[in-house]
Design a protein around this motif. Structure first.
Motif, mmCIF file in Angstrom:
data_model
loop_
_atom_site.group_PDB
_atom_site.id
_atom_site.type_symbol
_atom_site.label_atom_id
_atom_site.label_comp_id
_atom_site.label_asym_id
_atom_site.label_seq_id
_atom_site.Cartn_x
_atom_site.Cartn_y
_atom_site.Cartn_z
ATOM 1 N N ILE A 116 -24.834 48.467 38.846
ATOM 2 C CA ILE A 116 -23.569 48.890 38.228
ATOM 3 C C ILE A 116 -22.654 47.697 38.032
ATOM 4 O O ILE A 116 -22.010 47.553 36.988
ATOM 5 C CB ILE A 116 -22.889 49.967 39.093
ATOM 6 N N PHE A 117 -22.611 46.831 39.030
ATOM 7 C CA PHE A 117 -21.744 45.651 38.941
ATOM 8 C C PHE A 117 -22.193 44.731 37.814
ATOM 9 O O PHE A 117 -21.364 44.284 36.988
ATOM 10 C CB PHE A 117 -21.761 44.894 40.274
ATOM 11 N N PHE A 118 -23.490 44.440 37.750
ATOM 12 C CA PHE A 118 -23.976 43.477 36.764
ATOM 13 C C PHE A 118 -24.078 44.072 35.355
ATOM 14 O O PHE A 118 -23.809 43.366 34.373
ATOM 15 C CB PHE A 118 -25.354 42.941 37.190
ATOM 16 N N ARG A 119 -24.449 45.337 35.250
ATOM 17 C CA ARG A 119 -24.717 45.922 33.936
ATOM 18 C C ARG A 119 -23.538 46.705 33.372
ATOM 19 O O ARG A 119 -23.483 46.936 32.153
ATOM 20 C CB ARG A 119 -25.957 46.822 34.032
ATOM 21 N N MET A 120 -22.608 47.110 34.209
ATOM 22 C CA MET A 120 -21.459 47.898 33.744
ATOM 23 C C MET A 120 -20.146 47.125 33.898
ATOM 24 O O MET A 120 -19.392 46.958 32.937
ATOM 25 C CB MET A 120 -21.388 49.225 34.515
ATOM 26 N N TYR A 121 -19.894 46.691 35.108
ATOM 27 C CA TYR A 121 -18.596 46.070 35.415
ATOM 28 C C TYR A 121 -18.403 44.745 34.676
ATOM 29 O O TYR A 121 -17.380 44.534 34.018
ATOM 30 C CB TYR A 121 -18.482 45.865 36.915
ATOM 31 N N MET A 122 -19.378 43.859 34.765
ATOM 32 C CA MET A 122 -19.206 42.525 34.194
ATOM 33 C C MET A 122 -19.024 42.543 32.675
ATOM 34 O O MET A 122 -18.130 41.865 32.157
ATOM 35 C CB MET A 122 -20.381 41.621 34.593
ATOM 36 N N PRO A 123 -19.816 43.308 31.907
ATOM 37 C CA PRO A 123 -19.577 43.320 30.455
ATOM 38 C C PRO A 123 -18.223 43.908 30.068
ATOM 39 O O PRO A 123 -17.574 43.429 29.133
ATOM 40 C CB PRO A 123 -20.725 44.184 29.922
ATOM 41 N N ILE A 124 -17.788 44.947 30.791
ATOM 42 C CA ILE A 124 -16.518 45.581 30.450
ATOM 43 C C ILE A 124 -15.339 44.682 30.804
ATOM 44 O O ILE A 124 -14.334 44.639 30.080
ATOM 45 C CB ILE A 124 -16.405 46.943 31.160
ATOM 46 N N GLY A 164 -7.241 38.957 29.303
ATOM 47 C CA GLY A 164 -7.570 39.044 30.716
ATOM 48 C C GLY A 164 -6.343 39.019 31.608
ATOM 49 O O GLY A 164 -6.284 39.717 32.623
ATOM 50 N N ILE A 165 -5.331 38.230 31.236
ATOM 51 C CA ILE A 165 -4.111 38.163 32.028
ATOM 52 C C ILE A 165 -3.363 39.491 31.997
ATOM 53 O O ILE A 165 -2.773 39.926 32.993
ATOM 54 C CB ILE A 165 -3.200 37.028 31.519
ATOM 55 N N THR A 166 -3.409 40.179 30.851
ATOM 56 C CA THR A 166 -2.718 41.465 30.729
ATOM 57 C C THR A 166 -3.544 42.627 31.266
ATOM 58 O O THR A 166 -3.076 43.768 31.269
ATOM 59 C CB THR A 166 -2.357 41.740 29.261
ATOM 60 N N GLY A 167 -4.791 42.359 31.673
ATOM 61 C CA GLY A 167 -5.611 43.408 32.273
ATOM 62 C C GLY A 167 -6.354 44.259 31.277
ATOM 63 O O GLY A 167 -6.785 45.365 31.605
ATOM 64 N N ALA A 168 -6.552 43.758 30.050
ATOM 65 C CA ALA A 168 -7.257 44.539 29.038
ATOM 66 C C ALA A 168 -8.745 44.606 29.359
ATOM 67 O O ALA A 168 -9.342 43.659 29.865
ATOM 68 C CB ALA A 168 -7.062 43.918 27.653
ATOM 69 N N VAL A 169 -9.360 45.752 29.077
ATOM 70 C CA VAL A 169 -10.804 45.936 29.254
ATOM 71 C C VAL A 169 -11.380 46.454 27.957
ATOM 72 O O VAL A 169 -10.690 47.066 27.144
ATOM 73 C CB VAL A 169 -11.121 46.927 30.402
ATOM 74 N N LYS A 170 -12.670 46.164 27.762
ATOM 75 C CA LYS A 170 -13.347 46.622 26.549
ATOM 76 C C LYS A 170 -14.687 47.235 26.908
ATOM 77 O O LYS A 170 -15.387 46.743 27.776
ATOM 78 C CB LYS A 170 -13.564 45.444 25.592
ATOM 79 N N SER A 186 -9.276 45.451 37.923
ATOM 80 C CA SER A 186 -10.309 46.470 38.141
ATOM 81 C C SER A 186 -9.734 47.888 38.122
ATOM 82 O O SER A 186 -10.491 48.850 37.995
ATOM 83 C CB SER A 186 -11.020 46.224 39.475
ATOM 84 N N ARG A 187 -8.414 48.000 38.243
ATOM 85 C CA ARG A 187 -7.795 49.324 38.165
ATOM 86 C C ARG A 187 -7.931 49.931 36.778
ATOM 87 O O ARG A 187 -7.803 51.151 36.610
ATOM 88 C CB ARG A 187 -6.326 49.223 38.562
ATOM 89 N N ASN A 188 -8.185 49.095 35.773
ATOM 90 C CA ASN A 188 -8.405 49.592 34.418
ATOM 91 C C ASN A 188 -9.869 49.914 34.145
ATOM 92 O O ASN A 188 -10.208 50.377 33.060
ATOM 93 C CB ASN A 188 -7.922 48.551 33.396
ATOM 94 N N PHE A 189 -10.730 49.631 35.113
ATOM 95 C CA PHE A 189 -12.150 49.916 34.932
ATOM 96 C C PHE A 189 -12.385 51.424 35.058
ATOM 97 O O PHE A 189 -11.977 52.040 36.044
ATOM 98 C CB PHE A 189 -12.966 49.172 35.987
ATOM 99 N N PRO A 190 -13.038 52.056 34.074
ATOM 100 C CA PRO A 190 -13.252 53.520 34.121
ATOM 101 C C PRO A 190 -14.219 53.919 35.230
ATOM 102 O O PRO A 190 -15.399 53.567 35.193
ATOM 103 C CB PRO A 190 -13.824 53.840 32.732
#
Length: 285
Positions: A193-201, A279-285, A172-176
């Motif tokens: 925010i959690f369901f519409r922003m956090y989960m897809p990213i 996911g293991i490396t902490g990548a976000v999209k 989550s530290r990579n989450f903008p």
């Protein structure tokens, strides 16, 4: 011309230096793959051939499969029912675990509080406690709530784990954070925010967590053996354990059972291996 010769010479020297690394990787790959190959070949051979060390494919696959079906019925449930039990328990636990742990990791990282880090440190201490140490207290809790031999008894202890919470918090530290602030300005609630922003990213982290959780739930043996006394609630791991009991063991049937145990997790990992690595490396999209 001289520069070209130097480049070719340097390239050849680099390739020669890499030869020991290639040899080492080949040996490691062989050690990793050979058990899977042996499992496949043993599932197609008779028990005598397996015990004598035959390592090539045989012609007893159908007989071993029939023996597995017969053994599963003798254990109290058909093979299809046992496979369904394992898949049902593992799938439900996976969905609940990644939801609960992602919500906790999201809160630990993105909401600031002075006591939050102290609470998280206490939570991480639970990772130092072996699962066997909590087996009896958990069993007594399930017995007190009359949940033995139910899906809930299998699932509840695994819906929140310190490792999964830590994994979601770290990723989550990579989450903008700017997205959260913009969403709040637009009037979105915290859950939105959690369901519409956090989960897809964070979908790569969810995929990695799903693979790990499903594999752990599918491969669980000690806890299901303790709480699932009804044969109709049996899992594949319990069936394989039953195949190895008794005075005589049919190793061909046993390895066929091991093959059926291994296939679902192997398929899920191969399907989600790219997302798992991200996911293991902490990548976000």
């Amino acid at each position: 011309m001289t520069n070209t010769k130097k480049k070719v010479t340097n390239s050849s020297a680099i390739q020669k230096r890499l030869i020991p690394s290639y040899i080492f990787l080949i040996i490691v790959c062989f050690i990793s793959v050979f058990p899977i190959y042996w499992m496949l070949t043993a599932a197609t051979n008779a028990s005598f051939d397996v015990s004598t060390g035959k390592i090539w494919f045989g012609t007893h696959a159908i007989e071993n499969f029939r023996g597995l079906l017969k053994s599963s019925i003798g254990s109290g449930a058909p093979l299809s029912k046992i496979m369904w039990n394992s898949f049902k328990y593992s799938a439900v636990q996976t969905v609940l675990c990644i939801f609960v742990c992602s919500l906790a990791g999201y809160g630990f990282e993105l909401y600031h509080d002075e006591k939050k880090d102290k609470l998280f440190a206490v939570l991480l201490l639970a990772m130092m406690i072996p699962g066997v140490a909590t087996l009896i207290p958990l069993f007594r809790m399930m017995s007190a709530f009359h949940l033995l031999s139910t899906v809930a008894a299998f699932i509840l202890p695994g819906i929140s784990t310190p490792f999964m919470i830590m994994m979601f918090r770290q990723n989550s530290r990579n989450f903008p954070v700017d997205i959260m602030e913009a969403a709040r300005i637009d009037g979105l609630s915290e859950f939105a925010i959690f369901f519409r922003m956090y989960m897809p990213i964070m979908k790569s982290t969810y995929a990695a967590a799903a693979v790990i959780t499903f594999m752990n739930a599918w491969n669980a043996y000690m806890w299901p053996r303790a709480v699932l006394s009804d044969n109709k609630a049996m899992t594949m791991q319990m069936l394989v354990a039953n195949l190895s009991n008794g005075y005589s063991v049919d190793y061909g049937v046993l390895m066929m059972g091991v093959l059926f145990c291994s296939l679902p997790t192997m398929i899920i990992f191969f399907v989600l291996q790219k997302q798992f690595a991200e996911g293991i490396t902490g990548a976000v999209k």
